[in-house]
Design an enzyme around this catalytic site. Structure first.
Site, short mmCIF file in Angstrom:
data_model
loop_
_atom_site.label_atom_id
_atom_site.label_comp_id
_atom_site.label_asym_id
_atom_site.label_seq_id
_atom_site.Cartn_x
_atom_site.Cartn_y
_atom_site.Cartn_z
N ARG A 189 0.83 -1.20 0.00
CA ARG A 189 0.00 0.00 0.00
C ARG A 189 0.87 1.26 0.00
O ARG A 189 0.51 2.27 -0.59
CB ARG A 189 -0.90 -0.03 1.24
CG ARG A 189 -2.12 0.84 1.14
CD ARG A 189 -3.06 0.58 2.33
NE ARG A 189 -3.75 -0.70 2.23
CZ ARG A 189 -4.33 -1.32 3.28
NH1 ARG A 189 -4.27 -0.78 4.48
NH2 ARG A 189 -4.95 -2.47 3.11
N GLU A 224 6.02 -19.20 1.73
CA GLU A 224 5.30 -19.95 2.78
C GLU A 224 5.69 -21.42 2.65
O GLU A 224 5.51 -22.01 1.59
CB GLU A 224 3.80 -19.76 2.62
CG GLU A 224 2.93 -20.77 3.38
CD GLU A 224 3.22 -20.81 4.89
OE1 GLU A 224 3.37 -19.74 5.50
OE2 GLU A 224 3.31 -21.95 5.43
N SER A 246 -2.61 -16.97 5.18
CA SER A 246 -3.66 -16.03 5.60
C SER A 246 -4.90 -16.74 6.14
O SER A 246 -5.99 -16.60 5.61
CB SER A 246 -4.04 -15.16 4.39
OG SER A 246 -4.94 -14.15 4.75
N CYS A 304 -7.18 -19.41 15.01
CA CYS A 304 -8.08 -19.35 16.17
C CYS A 304 -9.42 -20.00 15.88
O CYS A 304 -10.18 -20.32 16.79
CB CYS A 304 -8.31 -17.91 16.59
SG CYS A 304 -6.79 -17.03 16.91
N ASP A 340 4.19 -14.16 16.23
CA ASP A 340 4.47 -15.12 17.30
C ASP A 340 5.96 -15.30 17.58
O ASP A 340 6.35 -15.68 18.69
CB ASP A 340 3.90 -16.51 16.96
CG ASP A 340 2.39 -16.55 16.96
OD1 ASP A 340 1.76 -15.51 17.28
OD2 ASP A 340 1.83 -17.62 16.66
N ASN A 395 -1.08 -9.46 13.59
CA ASN A 395 -1.67 -8.53 12.63
C ASN A 395 -1.18 -7.10 12.82
O ASN A 395 -0.85 -6.41 11.86
CB ASN A 395 -3.20 -8.56 12.76
CG ASN A 395 -3.83 -9.61 11.87
OD1 ASN A 395 -3.99 -9.39 10.68
ND2 ASN A 395 -4.14 -10.76 12.43
#
Lengths: 457, 457
Positions: free
Chosen positions: A23, A36, A42, A46, A291, A313
């Site tokens: 952005r 990845e 993405s 949770c 994390d 995030n």
């Protein structure tokens, strides 16, 4: 000349970095490539217990954005691409294409280290038996769900969850929701570790039991038993044995820092990658978030490594904004957390009394019961609150809540109060909302302030 | 020598004063006498619509404490005792025992003026027809409920509520809940007056309509029609006539200040009794609290007279603590409010964009939609948020919310942010709770900060 941002890890922290950097800078100015090592990017980790429970379906609902979505936004994502090494001197990474089995050296100008965390593996004999699962990745969730679905309602009658943290209690809910007799085993004296004060945690454990879940505390599982087909039959090999058709090992998570350590990045005392408040690591050009990083607790000012999607995030966003030419700092955390087991909600923020005392505060704490709505409201349920303050400064330091629907989300108003270093005297008159379906005229958040005020005199 | 505190008015403000003064000083030191002109003390006026709806039953559930409860706590309460005059010079009040028809002069050392508010009476022809009710006291609630219950399900088919404020929408819910076709008439272009920005209020009105309630806006009711028996038949006498078997006039409330004015107490520009931040009026020895007083808005610093049970309780508590020998100040209000109509929740705090602009702020505002839980959560519902910030200071100034279950109580976290004069930049990283049953990973409260940040650049 076009620069390149390489992102290691395609989940919350990595993809937030990619999106926000994108952005801030045009495609001509900055190429963004994400590696990845797995198949998923993405996604909402949770949400996994709720997929196992059958509350959320299909698994794909937990995916937030796809590789194609990112491609349209000018971000290249490569799955099954494992970064094996970082060479900070030459500003390159070595990437293995796991599908092709080929290695490639890729240059970067900026590197985001967002490798996340992995399930903590305790040395438990029999962990590799069929029917024993970890619960960390989407693949884990799919495996458990498939095992339950394939076995049919008859086969899986008893579940044992090892680990009394958030994932543990949420998996207990998942099994219970499916009508499976569920035992939750915690090595600690209570559930949720030290995130609740002991006496409060004890009351919470009683409520979980009242839901019909068997809770076993202070039990260290060293062994899991199986039958001759290699299929799990029970947890425990000593005096106490807990029969099980399915077992979840949810004994915590550890930050993935090996690659960082090898590359020479400074590791903090919490065990996470050290970063400054802009998410910069100790090596120029390399950023980290999520994390795997160490962050600071706003109240103790000490280093912590807490694995929550919210931090991933927000830190990823901040790193991305900074890589994109902006200037934002991550202001630290309060260790706010929330969860639920069936109709029972639980939340906490800031410091427990024990944590506050350890950190050097002259802590006082109050515990009381209130209701989620006006007492006369038909759907009103009990809620229990513990609140902690510092005696000399009269500041609110922490809060813990459990109770029925509507109880736990109140933690946010308390978190805002703590974030702003409010005294209980200021807090008691804060203009919170009231109508009978939503609270008593003194919302429990304000009652907490009032009780602390009385305690402090 | 024993002093005497006389309290005029036995509801939230008065009884909070009595209780807290009592707590601060012994019975030998301070006698506490409350005069209540009606039959009810210490009741939840906010619960009345739910009694009419049949959600709360019986009426006595709305009573918090009885005369006997207070007597046991060392507080004398006299019902049907109307204070006719205050003589500040001699420190006496003249009290009429309405049951006996006798007047008595009672001396005070401290006087609490807590007369509350009354229903605003507009000059509407036919307001005295049978079936036309105000909705302010417990007697009003009892009369409406009795009318519905006695009439039976057949008789009352159509209800018209005149007034689109909180009481109006809650009474519309009450009738709708009982299966009565309900029309809600507002003199304003929307509902909830100016507490929501116009475009947001418009969207809210559409949601209320979607619930099956007929909403008529910009309609000033000047006349109500009845039959030859003096029973209401319709609201309106002009082109538009709304047939009605029962009518509620909920056209706002006005502070009860006549007695104060006659006694020489200063009345503020908002129309409420002027008080300082300790709830002292302009005359020594006389205190005031609740619906009848003027308080100050923390953002505009201007005077306001807002009728909310929360303020009455808090101001009464502060006055009581001060009379009891303490020293506490009331820090002003944000005009936080919450309500619901069936499954639709609505809340607001701080300033609307229009209010902020009027108050001299360079206000910017954003409106967006989010969800009450993670998007994939089955019970997730839409919530709509409008948030307002000040351009130069980047401070959050206000928020408005409507949506499904779980939406509105989030206003408390926003109220805490505004109370603490947070900038949107600080707010965006505040450590609020997240788990899929409770919110998306970015709680709508944080999304509000993020959207404002984007708007401010």
């Amino acid at each position: 000349m076009t620069e390149r941002l390489v992102v290691i890890g395609g989940d919350a922290a990595g993809m937030s970095t990619a999106t926000n950097a994108r952005r801030g800078r045009s495609v001509d100015d900055l190429e963004v490539v994400v590696f990845e090592r797995g198949d998923w990017i993405s996604f909402s980790a949770c949400g996994e217990p709720y997929y196992v429970a059958g509350i959320v379906d299909p698994l794909e609902r937990l995916l937030v954005r796809s590789v194609e979505d990112f491609a349209r936004g000018g971000i290249t994502v490569r799955k099954q691409a494992e970064v094996l090494a970082i060479d900070a001197g030459s500003r390159t990474v070595t990437v293995r294409d796991r599908a092709q089995g080929r290695d490639e050296v890729v240059a970067y100008d900026s590197l985001m280290y967002a490798t996340g965390a992995s399930a903590r593996r305790l040395p438990i004999e029999g962990s590799n038996l069929r029917g024993v699962h970890e619960m960390h990745t989407l693949d884990d969730a799919r495996a458990v769900r498939a095992a339950l679905d394939e076995a049919g309602a008859d086969r899986v009658k008893r579940a044992v969850v090892v680990g009394g943290g958030y994932v543990g209690i949420e998996m207990a809910e998942a099994f219970h929701h499916r009508g499976i007799a569920t035992t939750l085993i915690s090595a600690d004296p209570h559930l949720l570790g030290e995130t609740l004060d002991a006496e409060f945690a004890e009351a919470f454990v009683e409520e979980v039991r009242a839901l019909g879940i068997t809770v076993v505390t202070e039990e260290r599982v060293a062994c899991i038993q199986g039958d001759e087909d290699g299929r799990v039959t029970a947890v425990g090999c000593g005096d106490q044995v807990y029969p099980a058709d399915v077992v979840i090992l949810a004994t915590g998570t550890v930050p993935n820092v090996e690659l960082a350590r090898t590359a020479g990045l400074r590791i903090g005392e919490s065990g996470g990658v050290w970063v400054d408040d802009h998410q910069r690591t100790s090596i120029p050009g390399i950023w980290a978030a999520g994390d795997c990083v160490e962050t600071h607790h706003r109240l103790t000012d000490g280093p912590v490594n807490i694995h929550l999607g919210t931090y991933a995030n927000r830190q990823g966003r901040i790193a991305g904004i900074n890589i994109g030419g902006g200037d934002q700092a991550f202001p630290g955390v309060l260790a706010t957390a929330i969860s639920k087991v069936m109709s029972l909600e639980v939340a906490r923020t800031g410091l427990t009394e024990a944590e506050a005392t350890r950190a050097g505060f002259k802590a006082v704490a109050t515990t009381f019961s209130s209701t989620t709505s006006a007492g006369y409201w038909p759907e009103s349920t009990r809620m229990h609150v513990r609140a902690v303050a510092d005696r000399p400064s009269r500041r609110i330091l922490g809060a813990q809540i459990f109770g029925g629907p509507g109880a736990a989300k109140r933690i946010d108003a308390l978190a805002m109060a703590i974030w702003n270093e409010m005294t209980v005297d200021d807090m008691v008159n804060a203009d919170l909302s009231y109508a009978p379906p939503f609270s008593g005229v003194w919302d429990p958040v304000l009652v907490a302030a009032r009780k602390l005020q009385e305690l402090l005199g």
